[in-house]
Design a protein around this motif. Structure first.
Motif, PDB file in Angstrom:
ATOM      1  N   LEU A 206       1.091  -0.786  -0.260  1.00 15.90           N
ATOM      2  CA  LEU A 206      -0.036   0.270  -0.344  1.00 15.90           C
ATOM      3  C   LEU A 206       0.989   0.949   0.502  1.00 15.90           C
ATOM      4  CD1 LEU A 206      -3.300  -0.513   2.046  1.00 15.90           C
ATOM      5  CD2 LEU A 206      -3.262   0.091  -0.583  1.00 15.90           C
ATOM      6  N   ALA A 207       1.784   0.856   0.296  1.00 12.88           N
ATOM      7  CA  ALA A 207       2.830   2.272   0.475  1.00 12.88           C
ATOM      8  C   ALA A 207       3.633   2.464  -0.629  1.00 12.88           C
ATOM      9  CB  ALA A 207       4.084   1.943   1.976  1.00 12.88           C
ATOM     10  N   ALA A 208       3.727   1.832  -0.896  1.00 12.00           N
ATOM     11  CA  ALA A 208       4.082   1.943  -2.838  1.00 12.00           C
ATOM     12  C   ALA A 208       2.946   2.156  -3.707  1.00 12.00           C
ATOM     13  CB  ALA A 208       4.638   0.276  -3.740  1.00 12.00           C
ATOM     14  N   VAL A 209       1.713   1.482  -3.211  1.00 18.15           N
ATOM     15  CA  VAL A 209       0.316   2.465  -4.162  1.00 18.15           C
ATOM     16  C   VAL A 209       0.379   3.778  -4.085  1.00 18.15           C
ATOM     17  CG1 VAL A 209      -2.258   2.007  -4.547  1.00 18.15           C
ATOM     18  CG2 VAL A 209      -0.767  -0.047  -4.510  1.00 18.15           C
ATOM     19  N   VAL A 210       0.592   4.456  -3.070  1.00 13.22           N
ATOM     20  CA  VAL A 210      -0.071   5.584  -2.557  1.00 13.22           C
ATOM     21  C   VAL A 210       0.773   6.539  -2.625  1.00 13.22           C
ATOM     22  CG1 VAL A 210      -0.532   7.384  -0.377  1.00 13.22           C
ATOM     23  CG2 VAL A 210      -1.424   3.960   0.055  1.00 13.22           C
ATOM     24  N   GLY A 211       2.089   6.207  -2.576  1.00 10.79           N
ATOM     25  CA  GLY A 211       3.136   6.881  -3.292  1.00 10.79           C
ATOM     26  C   GLY A 211       2.667   7.333  -4.526  1.00 10.79           C
ATOM     27  N   ALA A 212       2.637   5.683  -5.128  1.00 15.66           N
ATOM     28  CA  ALA A 212       2.745   5.988  -6.733  1.00 15.66           C
ATOM     29  C   ALA A 212       1.183   7.296  -7.029  1.00 15.66           C
ATOM     30  CB  ALA A 212       2.823   4.627  -7.490  1.00 15.66           C
ATOM     31  N   GLY A 213       0.337   6.456  -6.617  1.00 12.02           N
ATOM     32  CA  GLY A 213      -0.729   7.617  -6.927  1.00 12.02           C
ATOM     33  C   GLY A 213      -0.798   9.050  -6.711  1.00 12.02           C
ATOM     34  N   LEU A 214      -0.222   9.478  -5.688  1.00  9.80           N
ATOM     35  CA  LEU A 214      -0.124  10.707  -5.359  1.00  9.80           C
ATOM     36  C   LEU A 214       0.958  11.388  -6.548  1.00  9.80           C
ATOM     37  CD1 LEU A 214      -0.002  10.312  -1.078  1.00  9.80           C
ATOM     38  CD2 LEU A 214      -1.988  11.502  -2.856  1.00  9.80           C
TER      39      LEU A 214
ATOM     40  N   PRO B 271      -6.925  -4.665  -3.109  1.00  9.68           N
ATOM     41  CA  PRO B 271      -6.187  -4.267  -4.158  1.00  9.68           C
ATOM     42  C   PRO B 271      -7.525  -3.005  -4.675  1.00  9.68           C
ATOM     43  CG  PRO B 271      -7.477  -6.311  -2.406  1.00  9.68           C
ATOM     44  CD  PRO B 271      -7.263  -5.276  -2.099  1.00  9.68           C
ATOM     45  N   LEU B 272      -8.194  -2.326  -4.382  1.00  5.86           N
ATOM     46  CA  LEU B 272      -8.707  -1.386  -4.254  1.00  5.86           C
ATOM     47  C   LEU B 272      -8.415   0.008  -4.687  1.00  5.86           C
ATOM     48  CD1 LEU B 272     -12.026  -0.387  -5.527  1.00  5.86           C
ATOM     49  CD2 LEU B 272     -12.318   0.274  -3.034  1.00  5.86           C
ATOM     50  N   ALA B 273      -7.270   0.225  -3.905  1.00  6.63           N
ATOM     51  CA  ALA B 273      -6.867   1.358  -4.252  1.00  6.63           C
ATOM     52  C   ALA B 273      -5.408   1.034  -5.127  1.00  6.63           C
ATOM     53  CB  ALA B 273      -6.110   1.114  -2.422  1.00  6.63           C
ATOM     54  N   ALA B 274      -5.031  -0.802  -5.369  1.00  8.01           N
ATOM     55  CA  ALA B 274      -4.140  -0.875  -6.163  1.00  8.01           C
ATOM     56  C   ALA B 274      -5.115  -1.420  -7.946  1.00  8.01           C
ATOM     57  CB  ALA B 274      -3.220  -2.440  -6.155  1.00  8.01           C
ATOM     58  N   ALA B 275      -5.802  -1.091  -7.619  1.00  9.40           N
ATOM     59  CA  ALA B 275      -6.329  -1.552  -8.805  1.00  9.40           C
ATOM     60  C   ALA B 275      -6.813  -0.077  -8.915  1.00  9.40           C
ATOM     61  CB  ALA B 275      -7.771  -1.859  -8.810  1.00  9.40           C
ATOM     62  N   ALA B 276      -7.158   1.170  -8.482  1.00  8.54           N
ATOM     63  CA  ALA B 276      -7.143   2.671  -8.752  1.00  8.54           C
ATOM     64  C   ALA B 276      -5.906   3.477  -9.443  1.00  8.54           C
ATOM     65  CB  ALA B 276      -8.443   3.357  -7.425  1.00  8.54           C
ATOM     66  N   VAL B 277      -5.363   2.763  -8.356  1.00 11.69           N
ATOM     67  CA  VAL B 277      -3.989   3.776  -9.053  1.00 11.69           C
ATOM     68  C   VAL B 277      -3.255   3.356 -10.430  1.00 11.69           C
ATOM     69  CG1 VAL B 277      -1.026   3.488  -8.717  1.00 11.69           C
ATOM     70  CG2 VAL B 277      -2.550   4.026  -6.773  1.00 11.69           C
ATOM     71  N   VAL B 278      -3.652   1.636 -10.376  1.00  7.29           N
ATOM     72  CA  VAL B 278      -3.045   1.249 -11.820  1.00  7.29           C
ATOM     73  C   VAL B 278      -3.960   1.844 -13.088  1.00  7.29           C
ATOM     74  CG1 VAL B 278      -3.237  -0.770 -13.623  1.00  7.29           C
ATOM     75  CG2 VAL B 278      -1.835  -0.781 -10.496  1.00  7.29           C
ATOM     76  N   ALA B 279      -5.308   1.725 -12.927  1.00  9.11           N
ATOM     77  CA  ALA B 279      -5.973   2.297 -14.153  1.00  9.11           C
ATOM     78  C   ALA B 279      -5.854   4.235 -13.892  1.00  9.11           C
ATOM     79  CB  ALA B 279      -7.704   2.211 -13.698  1.00  9.11           C
TER      80      ALA B 279
ATOM     81  N   ALA C 203     -10.953  10.893  -7.999  1.00 11.17           N
ATOM     82  CA  ALA C 203     -12.034   9.239  -7.801  1.00 11.17           C
ATOM     83  C   ALA C 203     -10.044   8.797  -6.684  1.00 11.17           C
ATOM     84  CB  ALA C 203     -11.855   8.866  -8.868  1.00 11.17           C
ATOM     85  N   VAL C 204      -9.258   8.377  -7.973  1.00 13.59           N
ATOM     86  CA  VAL C 204      -7.732   7.866  -7.437  1.00 13.59           C
ATOM     87  C   VAL C 204      -7.440   8.763  -6.285  1.00 13.59           C
ATOM     88  CG1 VAL C 204      -5.298   7.347  -7.457  1.00 13.59           C
ATOM     89  CG2 VAL C 204      -6.829   7.636  -9.558  1.00 13.59           C
ATOM     90  N   THR C 205      -7.315   9.984  -6.049  1.00 23.53           N
ATOM     91  CA  THR C 205      -6.978  10.129  -4.288  1.00 23.53           C
ATOM     92  C   THR C 205      -8.085   9.969  -3.719  1.00 23.53           C
ATOM     93  OG1 THR C 205      -6.351  12.336  -5.859  1.00 23.53           O
ATOM     94  CG2 THR C 205      -6.455  13.010  -3.426  1.00 23.53           C
ATOM     95  N   GLY C 206      -9.604   9.885  -4.194  1.00 20.50           N
ATOM     96  CA  GLY C 206     -10.215   9.225  -2.738  1.00 20.50           C
ATOM     97  C   GLY C 206      -9.903   8.243  -2.274  1.00 20.50           C
ATOM     98  N   CYS C 207      -9.636   6.948  -3.234  1.00 23.12           N
ATOM     99  CA  CYS C 207      -9.730   5.789  -2.517  1.00 23.12           C
ATOM    100  C   CYS C 207      -8.210   5.486  -1.953  1.00 23.12           C
ATOM    101  CB  CYS C 207      -9.276   5.129  -3.722  1.00 23.12           C
ATOM    102  SG  CYS C 207     -10.486   4.415  -4.950  1.00 23.12           S
ATOM    103  N   LEU C 208      -6.927   6.419  -2.224  1.00 18.22           N
ATOM    104  CA  LEU C 208      -5.881   6.920  -1.647  1.00 18.22           C
ATOM    105  C   LEU C 208      -6.141   7.257  -0.157  1.00 18.22           C
ATOM    106  CD1 LEU C 208      -3.777   8.211  -4.196  1.00 18.22           C
ATOM    107  CD2 LEU C 208      -3.706   5.369  -3.744  1.00 18.22           C
ATOM    108  N   VAL C 209      -7.152   8.338   0.423  1.00 21.18           N
ATOM    109  CA  VAL C 209      -6.829   9.022   1.037  1.00 21.18           C
ATOM    110  C   VAL C 209      -7.549   7.849   2.169  1.00 21.18           C
ATOM    111  CG1 VAL C 209      -7.849  11.112   1.937  1.00 21.18           C
ATOM    112  CG2 VAL C 209      -6.940  11.067   0.340  1.00 21.18           C
ATOM    113  N   ALA C 210      -8.834   7.015   1.436  1.00 23.52           N
ATOM    114  CA  ALA C 210      -9.748   6.276   2.441  1.00 23.52           C
ATOM    115  C   ALA C 210      -8.303   5.283   3.135  1.00 23.52           C
ATOM    116  CB  ALA C 210     -10.737   5.416   1.496  1.00 23.52           C
ATOM    117  N   VAL C 211      -7.813   4.418   2.409  1.00 19.27           N
ATOM    118  CA  VAL C 211      -6.534   4.090   3.210  1.00 19.27           C
ATOM    119  C   VAL C 211      -5.260   3.941   4.352  1.00 19.27           C
ATOM    120  CG1 VAL C 211      -7.258   1.888   0.948  1.00 19.27           C
ATOM    121  CG2 VAL C 211      -5.463   3.572   1.467  1.00 19.27           C
ATOM    122  N   SER C 212      -5.288   5.057   3.907  1.00 23.85           N
ATOM    123  CA  SER C 212      -3.730   6.494   4.280  1.00 23.85           C
ATOM    124  C   SER C 212      -3.809   7.307   5.210  1.00 23.85           C
ATOM    125  CB  SER C 212      -2.700   5.795   3.164  1.00 23.85           C
ATOM    126  OG  SER C 212      -3.338   7.064   1.859  1.00 23.85           O
TER     127      SER C 212
END
Lengths: 261, 357
Positions: free
Chosen positions: B83-91, B217-225, B267-276
């Motif tokens: 999740l750290a990697a996913v959140v960092g990439a997404g942000l 999974p949800l956060a990762a999918a949001a960031v990848v998409a 949408a992506v930021t919302g998913c990230l903020v929800a987990v982190s």
């Protein structure tokens, strides 16, 4: 290519900026739009490079209605130098010129050899190939305009639209930029404030006032003391350019509203 | 014109291709993740870490004696590191998009009110116990709903018949963010328990403490998409960064593009903020740091920034849980502590031009 603006009307937020305006630019000519502030020059040009959708009328490029084409197709025919000057991020000159290729490229295409050649040729054409690695924000005003013309040429357009391309430039750069536009041989629509510059650089002038065309024709026919008094509210004397013979204007005072001077 | 000199066709000098950088970061990311899995309160040898991850992935077997270590690596650390990697990439990616979207070097993923809206939701859960029906997911659900609600409000308030203009978006987002943080503050002040205020503050600064597999999974999918989508529009982002009129002249219609980017970013930021929670500074700093190396071209920027953001946040999260163990530091504190000096130093050192000059 022939450009025809037919019965153009543009209404924004209830204000009619341009009404039933028509302009014809035969292939290869440089057509100038002149007129006081707020006369509709920029609005007309915006509707040609698709920044402002007309509420009525058509913009034809070689018979095709520009607004019926996709944005990409239209950008392959018409390239523009808008008046925008603010840029937040420092793209290099090469990157700015490469953007001109985007209407020719698919979403994931990388720059092809053709793209690179077209961009290099465009930079050479405007005499700016030595600037290619420089940051756009570090350039002088004259250099920036050259680079933006190169970007427009990289689009390989049939029509160039230039909105006040000589603003804030010194006299030498003003003359150079307009000479450059003429040298491209591409049909050009240019809005200009400086009437003497317009008389020198344009084949045909359209005089706009209050969102419509007052008159049009060769600079000699159009730039008369009567017209300048009527449209610009100034008292002017027309002289002849000693070399080119183009009409050149000398101004006395602004007329007072009653025109009694 | 002096064009006759051009018999030699000079290769247009270009910034170095980012391929090397991408490869380097793509190698650094798994290496960093391996470190993050091995290090912490309980140290697990690197070889064992690989074995446990392999066992977890393949469903293989391990010695009963290894079970505690396996659980630390597979159950506790791996979802957190991923999740750290996913959140960092997404942000980082959304930060790039936001800066182009509002054409402002000061923008970050939270400029459109997302984090402040999420904060209201999360604080309501922490302080008032709202959304109890969602159990352990109450916080994420509330944060996500808060983020979406705030973004919808910003969108509606900033909308004009001519579309979303950059300045209106920034001003509306900033103004509404003040409103939301006022609500958050009131909630914290009204908190019946002192530790609730503390938890709320901790959440506001971002944390990956206590994340479990279901969050991944949800956060990762949001960031990848999201990153994939932005990469498709990298060239259009270049045009948009030059200005709306220029974009139109280049065949990119600015209004629909800005609308779509707004929705994707939110949408992506919302998913990230929800987990982190709201991890600050990554979405502002990483785009600028990467731009200093790759230049402003979004095709390069968007290839490098997500990887750089991922590596950064994996290390930041590792530090967050080890520096003052057994206590944890909020991520936002560390991103600022590391980021601010680095950022200021780089801006002073490099001839990095932004903000018009």
């Amino acid at each position: 290519m022939d450009v025809g603006i037919e019965g153009l009307t543009v209404t924004v937020a209830g204000a009619r900026l341009v009404a039933d305006l028509s302009v014809a630019a035969p292939a290869g000519t440089v057509v100038g739009l002149v007129g006081p502030n707020g006369s509709g020059k920029s609005t007309t040009l915006r509707s040609v490079y698709r920044a402002l959708r007309p509420s009525a009328g058509r913009v034809l490029v070689d018979g095709d209605d520009l607004w019926r084409l996709t944005a990409r197709d239209s950008a392959r025919r018409v390239a523009a130098l808008p008046q925008e000057r603010h840029l937040e991020f420092d793209f290099t000159v090469a990157e700015v010129v490469a953007m001109g290729r985007s209407p020719h490229q698919g979403r994931l295409d990388r720059d092809s050899d053709t793209d690179r050649e077209v961009c290099a040729a465009a930079l050479r054409r405007v005499g700016a190939d030595h600037l290619s690695a420089r940051g756009f924000l570090t350039l002088s005003g004259g250099e920036r305009q050259r680079v933006l013309i190169a970007r427009a040429l990289a689009q390989e357009p049939k029509v160039l639209v230039l909105d006040e391309p000589t603003n804030h430039l010194d006299i030498r750069h003003q003359l150079e930029i307009l000479a450059l536009v003429r040298a491209t041989g591409v049909t050009a629509l240019v809005a200009l404030h400086d009437l003497n510059l317009a008389a020198t650089a344009c084949d045909v002038l359209y005089v706009l006032d209050d969102g419509g065309v007052v008159t049009s024709g060769s600079p000699c026919d159009v730039l008369t003391p009567d017209l300048l008094a009527a449209v610009f509210g100034v008292r002017a004397h027309v002289l002849e350019h000693p070399v080119t013979g183009a009409p050149q204007l000398v101004f006395s005072t602004a007329l007072d509203p009653e025109g009694t001077l | 014109m002096a064009t006759a000199s051009g018999t030699v066709a000079p290769q247009s000098p270009q910034r170095r291709s980012p391929a090397l950088l991408v490869v380097a970061l793509a190698l650094a990311l798994p290496a960093s993740m391996l470190c993050a899995l091995a290090l912490g309160a309980a140290r697990v040898p690197f070889g064992d870490v690989l074995g446990y991850v392999g066992a977890g992935v393949s469903g293989g077997w391990i010695d009963a004696a290894d079970l505690p270590d396996y659980q630390i690596v597979w159950q506790v650390r791996l979802p957190r590191v991923l999740l750290a990697a996913v959140v960092g990439a997404g942000l980082a990616a959304v930060g790039v998009a936001s800066q182009a979207l509002v054409r402002n070097a000061l923008a970050d993923p939270f400029v459109l009110g997302v984090s402040s809206g999420a904060s209201v939701g999360a604080t309501a859960v922490i302080v008032l116990g709202a959304f109890a029906a969602f159990g352990v997911y109450a916080l994420s659900v509330a944060a996500f709903l808060g983020a979406l609600g705030a973004t919808a409000l910003v969108y509606l308030a900033a909308r004009t018949p001519q579309g979303l203009t950059p300045l209106r978006l920034v001003l509306t987002g900033t103004a509404l963010a003040y409103g939301f943080s006022a609500i958050t503050t009131v909630l914290v002040f009204l908190a019946p328990r002192g530790d609730a205020a503390r938890s709320a503050l901790f959440w506001l600064l971002g944390s990956l403490g206590g994340v479990t597999w279901p969050s991944v999974p949800l956060a990762a999918a949001a960031v990848v998409a999201g990153v994939g989508y932005l990469l498709l529009y990298a060239r259009a982002l270049n045009a948009l960064a030059m200005g709306d009129e220029t974009a139109a002249a280049l065949g990119v219609e600015p209004a629909p593009l800005r609308r779509r980017l707004f929705v994707v970013s939110a949408a992506v930021t919302g998913c990230l903020v929800a987990v982190s929670g709201a991890v600050g500074f990554v979405g502002l700093m990483v785009p600028h740091l990467v731009r200093m190396v790759t230049g402003a071209d979004h095709r390069r920027l968007l290839a490098v920034a997500p990887l750089a953001g991922a590596v950064l946040l994996v290390w930041v999260d590792l530090l967050a849980r080890t520096l003052v163990a057994p206590q944890e530091l909020p991520l936002g504190v560390l991103t600022a502590a590391i980021g601010v000096p680095v950022f200021v130093w780089l801006i002073r050192r490099r001839a990095y031009v932004f903000g018009g000059r």
